[in-house]
Structures are given as structure tokens and as C-alpha cells.
Design an enzyme around this catalytic site. Structure first.
Site, short mmCIF file in Angstrom:
data_model
loop_
_atom_site.label_atom_id
_atom_site.label_comp_id
_atom_site.label_asym_id
_atom_site.label_seq_id
_atom_site.Cartn_x
_atom_site.Cartn_y
_atom_site.Cartn_z
N CYS A 81 40.95 55.38 38.17
CA CYS A 81 39.76 55.64 37.38
C CYS A 81 38.84 54.42 37.41
O CYS A 81 39.22 53.34 37.82
CB CYS A 81 40.14 55.96 35.94
N GLY A 107 36.81 57.97 41.15
CA GLY A 107 37.12 59.20 40.44
C GLY A 107 36.03 60.23 40.60
O GLY A 107 34.85 59.93 40.38
N ASN A 181 41.36 52.64 32.33
CA ASN A 181 41.84 52.73 33.71
C ASN A 181 43.26 52.20 33.76
O ASN A 181 43.51 51.05 33.39
CB ASN A 181 40.94 51.91 34.65
N GLY A 182 44.18 53.03 34.24
CA GLY A 182 45.58 52.63 34.31
C GLY A 182 46.48 53.71 33.75
O GLY A 182 46.06 54.85 33.56
N TYR A 321 43.20 50.03 49.44
CA TYR A 321 42.63 51.37 49.46
C TYR A 321 41.58 51.64 48.38
O TYR A 321 40.51 52.16 48.66
CB TYR A 321 43.76 52.41 49.33
#
Length: 401
Positions: A81, A107, A181-182, A321
Site C-alpha cells: 500500500c 495499490g 502500509n504494512g 520490486y
């Protein structure tokens, strides 16, 4: 092989850079996101608590499913995210919108913005791309000089409006919004304990646990409620909170996920998952939010140490990535990292072949800067030709191999 070489590269050639030492590899299995109709955007706008507004009373959505049928369908980790936060700019929501555009690669399943105006939180969230969810008329509904935003990517389950962040919740002394995020590894344990004590959850997201922990905390002032909540959660988290008068950024003690801070020329403070989001709104990069740090922004910028942070364990997949090549993540250029990974891979794992085909935006950066010299480079060094064989479509949200 690439992961092993990346780890070796980190330890041998950049031993002084702590960002990749003992890197933790994000191992969640990815699947291609389910197709969705970009023309059908579900949105909500609420003045206080959108969590109670987005769960409809058994009414089916346009696909014929009830929202209740989705309730436990999406409790998987969300590794990629993107979060943003802005304080001190009258165009905060529009700047958030631009930042989310820059982070769209992190996202594509949902996006949302929460702003604070006259101590009232207003939220617009929707399923789809940032450009699907927001328009000029919707951004006009989000006034104020404080805003937070989120783009969502999930690895499994349905894309549902109720799980799209930022979340906003009201409690005894006010309201707070959060974008995360996570993923929290002790989420199920904490949720079970909270439910045993009477807490009612409206989503299947682990982020909602944080809001409940803030609500039940007895710490004063409010900032200490956030600190106390973060001390109870475990796992990877980079979060931004919007209170009624403050912007708060928090990063987990290990620094698994990136979070950076910047400043615009007018003095507005900006947070984002990657530096590419700062570039788009002409904000100058200042520094990372440190592992275990809580940064509070109101009339000034205050830093608090959440807890003693152990050895940093940044996620190596951000450089392999997740992140854009023009971002600086964990203090190092993503472009330079991917170039170095590819050089080592080509040197240490040579193969007899006729053609080398690069994966766009990843191994490509191992090659010389000029495309004209790519084929000559491979012919001279590896006795094979370079050809273009894999192309990514600009119309798809994300390509997963």
C-alpha cells in the site's frame, strides 16, 4: 537467485548502509488482482465516522453481493500500500490526490483521502484507481489544510469499499483518521481480546485494531494514546494519523516499510511512502521517519522515540520490486540498487544463451544507460544478444509474474 545476490550485494559492497542489513523479504504470495469495472466507483463522504456509513443494511452492491457476505473475505496482508499526509497547505486534499497518483503503482484496488476542516473529519473513499475515485467536484468536498491519503493493494480476497482506507473513527474526546502500509502479525490476537471486551469491528482490516486501541486507551494527552497503541502492535507499519489539529507519522521499530518526510516552499510538511510522491508536488525531501519514531506536526515538528529500536530490518523487496526506480528508499536510490543487482546476477550466474530479455523496470536497470549500447554490451561481455520480449501494458494496474 536474485534475492540471494541482492543480499550478498548488500553485505559485501554496501556494508556501511544499514538499510539492507538483515533485510526481511516480503514473502506473501501474490495473485493477480480480480478485474473490476473502472466505471463503477463506490464512494462515501461523511462528516464524522465513515466506518459506520460504508456498511449498508444488507443492501446488495451492483454485483448482487451483500456487503455482509464480504466481511471476512479480505483479512490477508497488504504488503504494497501507499500512504501520504500533508499539513499546512490550504490545498491539502489536492496535493494528497497528486501524491496518490505518484504512488498508484503501490495499490490499484482502492483509494481514499481524509481531510480535517474546522476540527471535523471528512472522507471520500472508493474502489478503483485514484482517477476513478476522485474528481474536481469530490475534491471540492475536502477543504482544509490537513489531509491524509491511501492507495490500497491486497494479495487476496475481494476489493471492498469498507476496507478502503483511510479509516476515521470517533471516540469520547474527538475523531482520528489513519492510513497504514504494512501488516500486523498480532492482529488476530488483539482483535480477539478487543472483541472479548465488547469492541465491535466494521471491517476485516488489521488497521482497525489500531483505532480501537486508541479509543480504549486512558493515556493523556491524545498523542500518548497513539504511542500506547503502537507499543501494543507488532509487525510492519508505516502510518499517518490525522487528528483534529495534528498530523502524526509513525514507523515500526524495525523500519520494515518506508516513510519519508518533505517540506514545500510554503512550509507545509509532507509525508509519503516514497520520494517520488514528494517530487510531483514540488516538496523537498528532508529525511526518513526513523524506525520507532513518532513525528508530530502542528505549529512545529516534534519527534518522539516510540521505543528503543533494534537492528534495522528493511524489506529488500522495496528495492527489488515495489518502489519506483526514481525513488530513494531506505536512503538509497532504487535505480542504483536494481542496476547493481543485475550486474552481479549477470556476472555470478552467467548462462549460455542466444538472447537476453529484460523484465521491464527491474533487470533493465542493470544495463548501460544508453539503449543504443545494450546489444553491444551483451555481445562483448556475454556473447549473446539483447532483445525486447516482455512489455508491460499501461492499461493494467500491476503485472505480477
Amino acid at each position: 537467485m536474485l534475492l540471494a545476490l541482492a543480499r550478498r550485494y548488500s553485505n559485501e559492497r554496501y556494508s556501511d548502509g544499514q538499510w539492507m542489513v538483515n533485510a526481511v523479504i516480503a514473502a506473501a504470495t501474490k495473485t493477480l488482482p480480480k478485474p473490476y469495472n473502472h466505471h463503477r466507483t463506490l464512494t462515501t463522504c461523511a462528516s464524522k465516522n465513515p466506518l459506520t456509513d460504508v456498511v449498508h443494511s444488507g443492501q446488495p452492491d451492483p454485483d448482487g453481493h451483500s456487503f455482509g457476505s464480504y466481511f471476512d473475505a479480505d483479512d490477508k496482508p497488504r504488503e504494497e500500500c501507499g500512504v501520504v499526509g500533508i499539513y499546512g497547505d490550504s490545498e491539502a486534499s489536492r496535493l494528497c490526490y497528486l501524491e496518490l497518483h505518484a504512488l498508484q503503482h503501490r495499490g490499484q484496488e482502492g483509494a481514499g483521502i481524509v481531510c480535517v476542516n474546522d476540527n471535523v473529519h471528512k472522507s471520500i473513499t472508493g474502489v478503483g484507481l485514484v482517477s476513478d475515485v476522485f474528481s474536481e467536484s469530490k475534491l471540492d468536498q475536502l477543504p482544509g489544510d490537513l489531509a491524509i491519503g491511501h492507495v490500497r493493494y491486497s494479495t487476496a480476497g475481494a476489493s471492498m469499499l469498507k476496507n478502503v482506507q483511510p479509516f476515521v473513527a470517533s471516540y469520547r474526546f474527538g475523531s482520528v483518521g489513519v492510513a497504514h502500509n504494512g501488516n500486523l502479525v498480532n492482529y488476530k490476537q488483539l482483535r480477539g481480546e478487543l472483541e472479548e471486551n465488547g469492541s465491535i469491528f466494521n471491517t476485516s482490516s488489521d488497521t482497525e485494531v489500531v483505532l480501537h486501541l486508541i479509543a480504549i486507551s486512558k493515556a493523556r494527552p491524545f498523542l500518548l494514546r497513539i504511542v500506547e497503541a503502537c507499543e501494543k502492535i507488532e509487525g510492519a507499519y508505516s502510518m499517518v494519523f490525522g487528528t483534529e489539529d495534528k498530523l502524526v507519522a509513525v514507523r515500526d521499530p524495525y523500519g520494515f516499510r518506508p516513510l519519508v518526510m518533505g517540506r514545500r516552499s510554503n512550509g507545509a510538511i509532507v509525508f509519503a511512502s516514497e520520494t517520488c510522491a514528494l517530487d510531483l508536488i514540488e516538496a523537498n525531501y528532508e529525511r526518513e521517519v526513523l524506525p520507532g519514531e513518532v513525528v508530530v506536526v502542528d505549529k512545529g515538528v516534534q519527534s518522539i522515540c516510540l521505543m528503543p529500536h533494534p537492528e534495522r530490518k528493511s524489506c529488500i523487496f522495496e528495492h527489488i520490486y515495489f518502489a519506483l526506480p526514481n525513488s530513494v528508499v531506505f536512503g538509497r536510490s532504487v535505480y542504483e540498487s536494481r542496476r547493481a543487482f543485475g550486474e552481479i546476477l549477470a556476472t555470478e550466474a552467467p548462462v549460455e544463451c542466444d538472447v537476453v530479455i529484460a523484465v521491464p523496470e527491474h533487470i533493465y536497470f542493470a544495463l548501460p544507460n544508453s539503449v543504443v549500447h545494450i546489444n553491444t554490451y551483451f555481445e562483448q561481455n556475454f556473447n549473446c544478444a539483447y532483445r525486447s520480449g516482455v512489455e508491460s501494458s499501461e492499461w493494467c494496474g500491476i503485472a505480477v509474474i
